[in-house]
Design a protein around this motif. Structure first.
Motif, short mmCIF file in Angstrom:
data_model
loop_
_atom_site.label_atom_id
_atom_site.label_comp_id
_atom_site.label_asym_id
_atom_site.label_seq_id
_atom_site.Cartn_x
_atom_site.Cartn_y
_atom_site.Cartn_z
N VAL A 24 -8.82 32.14 -3.62
CA VAL A 24 -8.03 30.92 -3.82
C VAL A 24 -6.95 30.86 -2.74
O VAL A 24 -6.10 31.74 -2.66
CB VAL A 24 -7.42 30.89 -5.23
CG1 VAL A 24 -6.36 29.81 -5.35
CG2 VAL A 24 -8.53 30.66 -6.27
N ILE A 25 -7.03 29.82 -1.91
CA ILE A 25 -6.08 29.71 -0.80
C ILE A 25 -4.76 29.10 -1.24
O ILE A 25 -3.76 29.20 -0.53
CB ILE A 25 -6.66 28.87 0.37
CG1 ILE A 25 -7.08 27.49 -0.12
CG2 ILE A 25 -7.81 29.61 1.02
CD1 ILE A 25 -7.43 26.54 0.99
N GLY A 26 -4.74 28.46 -2.39
CA GLY A 26 -3.51 27.86 -2.86
C GLY A 26 -3.80 26.88 -3.97
O GLY A 26 -4.93 26.76 -4.44
N ALA A 27 -2.74 26.20 -4.40
CA ALA A 27 -2.87 25.29 -5.54
C ALA A 27 -1.95 24.10 -5.34
O ALA A 27 -0.98 24.17 -4.57
CB ALA A 27 -2.51 26.01 -6.84
N PRO A 35 1.05 27.79 -1.48
CA PRO A 35 0.09 28.70 -0.85
C PRO A 35 -0.21 29.92 -1.71
O PRO A 35 0.68 30.50 -2.33
CB PRO A 35 0.79 29.10 0.46
CG PRO A 35 2.24 28.78 0.26
CD PRO A 35 2.30 27.66 -0.73
N GLY A 36 -1.47 30.29 -1.72
CA GLY A 36 -1.90 31.49 -2.43
C GLY A 36 -1.94 32.68 -1.49
O GLY A 36 -1.33 32.66 -0.41
N LEU A 96 -6.55 24.45 -8.35
CA LEU A 96 -6.73 25.62 -7.48
C LEU A 96 -7.79 25.31 -6.44
O LEU A 96 -8.81 24.68 -6.74
CB LEU A 96 -7.17 26.82 -8.33
CG LEU A 96 -6.17 27.20 -9.43
CD1 LEU A 96 -6.89 27.65 -10.68
CD2 LEU A 96 -5.22 28.26 -8.93
N TYR A 97 -7.55 25.76 -5.21
CA TYR A 97 -8.48 25.51 -4.11
C TYR A 97 -9.03 26.81 -3.56
O TYR A 97 -8.28 27.69 -3.16
CB TYR A 97 -7.80 24.72 -2.98
CG TYR A 97 -7.50 23.31 -3.41
CD1 TYR A 97 -8.41 22.29 -3.19
CD2 TYR A 97 -6.33 23.02 -4.09
CE1 TYR A 97 -8.15 21.01 -3.63
CE2 TYR A 97 -6.07 21.75 -4.53
CZ TYR A 97 -6.99 20.74 -4.29
OH TYR A 97 -6.73 19.48 -4.74
N TRP A 98 -10.36 26.91 -3.52
CA TRP A 98 -11.01 28.08 -2.95
C TRP A 98 -11.18 27.88 -1.44
O TRP A 98 -11.24 26.75 -0.95
CB TRP A 98 -12.39 28.30 -3.59
CG TRP A 98 -12.27 28.89 -4.97
CD1 TRP A 98 -11.92 28.22 -6.13
CD2 TRP A 98 -12.43 30.26 -5.35
NE1 TRP A 98 -11.86 29.10 -7.18
CE2 TRP A 98 -12.18 30.36 -6.73
CE3 TRP A 98 -12.78 31.42 -4.64
CZ2 TRP A 98 -12.26 31.57 -7.43
CZ3 TRP A 98 -12.85 32.62 -5.33
CH2 TRP A 98 -12.59 32.69 -6.70
N SER A 99 -11.27 29.00 -0.74
CA SER A 99 -11.44 28.97 0.71
C SER A 99 -12.78 28.32 1.07
O SER A 99 -13.74 28.34 0.29
CB SER A 99 -11.40 30.39 1.27
OG SER A 99 -12.32 31.23 0.60
N ARG A 159 -14.55 22.59 -3.66
CA ARG A 159 -14.22 23.96 -4.08
C ARG A 159 -12.87 24.02 -4.79
O ARG A 159 -12.08 24.92 -4.58
CB ARG A 159 -14.25 24.92 -2.88
CG ARG A 159 -15.62 25.07 -2.23
CD ARG A 159 -15.56 25.83 -0.94
NE ARG A 159 -14.83 25.10 0.07
CZ ARG A 159 -15.36 24.14 0.82
NH1 ARG A 159 -16.63 23.85 0.72
NH2 ARG A 159 -14.62 23.50 1.69
N SER A 160 -12.62 23.03 -5.63
CA SER A 160 -11.36 23.02 -6.38
C SER A 160 -11.64 23.05 -7.87
O SER A 160 -12.75 22.76 -8.33
CB SER A 160 -10.53 21.79 -6.02
OG SER A 160 -11.05 20.63 -6.65
N TRP A 161 -10.61 23.39 -8.62
CA TRP A 161 -10.74 23.50 -10.08
C TRP A 161 -9.41 23.15 -10.70
O TRP A 161 -8.37 23.71 -10.33
CB TRP A 161 -11.12 24.93 -10.46
CG TRP A 161 -11.57 25.06 -11.87
CD1 TRP A 161 -10.86 25.57 -12.91
CD2 TRP A 161 -12.84 24.66 -12.39
NE1 TRP A 161 -11.63 25.52 -14.05
CE2 TRP A 161 -12.83 24.97 -13.76
CE3 TRP A 161 -13.98 24.06 -11.82
CZ2 TRP A 161 -13.94 24.70 -14.59
CZ3 TRP A 161 -15.06 23.80 -12.63
CH2 TRP A 161 -15.04 24.12 -14.00
#
Ligand code: CU
Length: 345
Positions: A24-27, A35-36, A96-99, A159-161
């Motif tokens: 997860v790069i951040g939210a 930033p994550g 949440l955003y995945w790389s 790629r988000s949740w």
């Protein structure tokens, strides 16, 4: 020795596919980006504080079932607490955003958990003391063998949740544990892949509800029916999501509870609608054949990542070693680190 084209193709097909997975790069909460833990930060001494927990999963890899009873399952390998907390109101949403490295074909459930931290501070917490309650889960949504999964919903949403914080939750500091369980290799023992990711939250407002949980070290076992499963040979189209049952919170804002002992075929219909507003991908409709499912997913993925040769909102648009699009179809390209720039609103 010379190889023919056919021999080279055969060779390529039998070599193991090496690909990185993700983190997860951040939210976001509203339009604010938090930033994550970008794994590149692991190479910086005294990296700036971020909202995601540090890990030593520097291969972007996973936790295997033979480690499900260890502390690595809590917030990934050798995780240590994040220094910062994302402010969010009870009843609000965290996305949440995945790389971009998160690969295709890693289907399985997506699960979310919350644990309260003592003294309103998660930055110094002892992770093995954290008791996590499951607040949300999406398993097999429709179809079979393999069907359409929570992970597919995540993939088509760039790629988000999005996680809804229960509106009755007591104010305070919490660790949000977000997890993908990838099942593409789960037909063999120890083949499932857990990708737990943790961020700290500071919840305001809310009511008096407390989380009632346990340590993730007790959640899953290697032989659970939802862990050891051949998802490509599942004609019944049923799936038992592993782990504890979803805690029911009073008031509105929580996601539809679905018991882990229920054979889930369709959950989270209310939040699916909400998700559709945050994604640029066309809504995915229920399909009846395997071929149709594949086509729909591929089309959605292509639309979100490569439209017009520019990056979509929240996608990567630069950074050291980046070879993809450097302009944004929506938003402005902003550097998050030396290694990662992103289209932000
Ligand atoms: Cu993989």
């Amino acid at each position: 020795m010379q190889f023919t084209v056919q021999q080279l193709a055969l060779l390529a097909s039998i070599l193991p596919t090496v690909h990185s997975h993700g983190f997860v790069i951040g939210a976001t909460v509203g339009k604010t980006w938090y930033p994550g833990f970008d794994i590149q930060l692991a190479y910086q001494a005294n990296h700036p504080k971020v909202y995601g927990w540090d890990t030593k999963a520097l291969d972007s890899g996973f936790v295997s079932p033979d480690s499900f009873a260890t502390a690595d399952i809590i917030c990934h390998k050798s995780a240590t607490p994040a220094g910062l907390h994302i402010p969010v109101t009870a009843g609000g949403q965290v996305t949440l955003y995945w790389s971009n490295s998160w690969p295709e074909g890693h289907q399985g459930p997506v699960l979310d958990y919350l644990a309260a931290c003592p003294n309103n501070d998660c930055s110094t917490v002892t992770k093995t003391d954290l008791n996590f309650a499951k607040i949300d889960q999406v398993g097999l949504v429709s179809g079979s063998s393999p069907g359409y999964w929570g992970e597919d919903q995540l993939a088509v949403a760039n790629r988000s949740w999005t996680v809804t914080i229960p509106s009755s939750l007591a104010a305070g500091a919490y660790v949000l544990r977000h997890e993908i369980l990838a099942l593409h290799s789960a037909r063999s023992a120890n083949g499932a892949q857990a990708y737990p990711q943790c961020v700290n939250l500071m919840v305001s407002g809310g009511g008096s509800a407390t989380v009632k949980g346990s340590s993730p070290e007790t959640f899953y076992s290697a032989t659970d029916p939802g862990i050891l499963i051949d998802i490509y040979n599942n004609a019944a189209g049923t799936y038992q999501i592993p782990g504890p049952t979803v805690q029911a919170f009073g008031g509105s804002g929580g996601s539809a509870p679905a018991s882990s002992t229920t054979l889930v075929t369709s959950v989270r219909t209310t939040t699916t609608t909400a998700k559709a507003t945050t994604t640029t991908a066309p809504p995915v409709t229920t399909t009846t054949t395997k071929a149709a499912t594949t086509t729909t997913t591929k089309a959605a993925t292509t639309t979100t990542s490569a439209a017009g040769g520019s990056a979509s909102l929240y996608a990567q648009c630069g950074g050291q070693g980046w070879t993809g699009p450097t302009t944004c179809a929506s938003g402005t390209c902003k550097a998050q680190s030396q290694y990662y720039s992103q289209c932000l609103p």
